[in-house]
Design a protein around this motif. Structure first.
Motif, mmCIF file in Angstrom:
data_model
loop_
_atom_site.group_PDB
_atom_site.id
_atom_site.type_symbol
_atom_site.label_atom_id
_atom_site.label_comp_id
_atom_site.label_asym_id
_atom_site.label_seq_id
_atom_site.Cartn_x
_atom_site.Cartn_y
_atom_site.Cartn_z
ATOM 1 N N ARG A 98 2.105 7.335 -3.055
ATOM 2 C CA ARG A 98 2.929 6.770 -3.868
ATOM 3 C C ARG A 98 4.052 7.661 -4.333
ATOM 4 N N THR B 5 4.101 10.755 -6.877
ATOM 5 C CA THR B 5 2.929 11.785 -6.889
ATOM 6 C C THR B 5 3.322 13.048 -5.949
ATOM 7 N N ALA C 22 4.928 12.761 -2.344
ATOM 8 C CA ALA C 22 5.950 12.050 -2.220
ATOM 9 C C ALA C 22 7.276 12.772 -2.057
ATOM 10 N N SER D 206 10.022 8.203 -1.702
ATOM 11 C CA SER D 206 9.668 6.946 -2.016
ATOM 12 C C SER D 206 10.129 6.739 -3.274
ATOM 13 N N ASP E 101 10.127 3.435 -6.441
ATOM 14 C CA ASP E 101 9.343 2.140 -6.962
ATOM 15 C C ASP E 101 9.285 1.069 -5.848
ATOM 16 N N ASP E 102 8.099 0.498 -5.894
ATOM 17 C CA ASP E 102 7.634 -0.568 -4.950
ATOM 18 C C ASP E 102 7.737 -0.172 -3.347
ATOM 19 N N LEU F 124 5.791 2.320 -0.546
ATOM 20 C CA LEU F 124 4.721 3.063 0.064
ATOM 21 C C LEU F 124 5.567 4.199 1.116
ATOM 22 N N ALA G 214 0.372 -0.918 2.533
ATOM 23 C CA ALA G 214 1.483 -1.578 1.507
ATOM 24 C C ALA G 214 1.376 -3.062 1.251
ATOM 25 N N LEU H 273 -1.354 -3.679 -1.239
ATOM 26 C CA LEU H 273 -0.767 -3.155 -2.626
ATOM 27 C C LEU H 273 0.161 -4.063 -3.003
ATOM 28 N N LEU I 9 3.179 -4.180 -2.208
ATOM 29 C CA LEU I 9 4.632 -3.184 -2.201
ATOM 30 C C LEU I 9 5.383 -3.966 -1.160
#
Length: 164
Positions: A71, A74, A77, A80, A82-83, A85, A113, A116, A118
């Motif tokens: 995400r 993290t 990452a 990536s 917001d919104d 994966l 995705a 979740l 996304l």
């Protein structure tokens, strides 16, 4: 692809998943530009701790491949937002190539995705990973050149995206 099952990695599989990932990258000569990357590839325990680690197995439970899902914001990452994966370190054992393992893992990421809620999946891929680029494009990913980047000088990563 019917013989391939994708599921979360089990604790006892983490060390073999790390070895599988390194072997896949080495088989393609992908560690030449950044040999230190082997440490990140081999540490599947850390990837499972900070993301989701999926494996592809055959009917006998033999490991065929793996992928790390992360995400935004993290530890693993890279591109990536917001919104979105992101997935990384997609790998298939050399013996299992051409059997739909990479596609099954990629489609599992898309399914995750959607689960979740996304809207998009993104990834970075080494410029030299031509077979992977063909797979991503066949599935529907498009280039996202504004997010291309270099983790180390001379090692270009191409960004791809797919709205889910």
């Amino acid at each position: 692809m019917s013989e391939v099952v994708v599921r979360p990695a089990r604790p006892q599989e983490l060390s073999p998943v790390g070895a599988l990932t390194v072997a896949a990258y080495e088989a393609d000569g992908l560690l030449v530009a950044n040999p230190e990357y082997v440490h990140e590839l081999s540490d599947a325990s850390r990837r499972a701790e900070h993301g989701e680690l999926l494996v592809a197995v055959n009917a006998d439970g033999e490991l065929l491949g793996s992928v790390t899902i992360v995400r935004p914001g993290t530890e693993f990452a890279e591109i990536s937002r917001d919104d979105e994966l992101e997935f990384r370190m997609l790998s298939t054992t050399p013996a299992a190539r051409g059997r739909g393992v990479g596609e099954a893992l990629t489609r599992a990421v898309l399914d995750r995705a959607r689960e979740l809620g996304l809207r998009r999946v993104v990834l970075s891929s080494l410029d030299a990973m031509k077979a992977a680029h063909r797979l991503y494009e066949r599935i529907g990913f498009t280039r996202l050149p504004e997010r291309d980047w270099q983790p180390v000088p001379g090692c270009w990563l191409r960004a791809y995206t797919l709205d889910v």
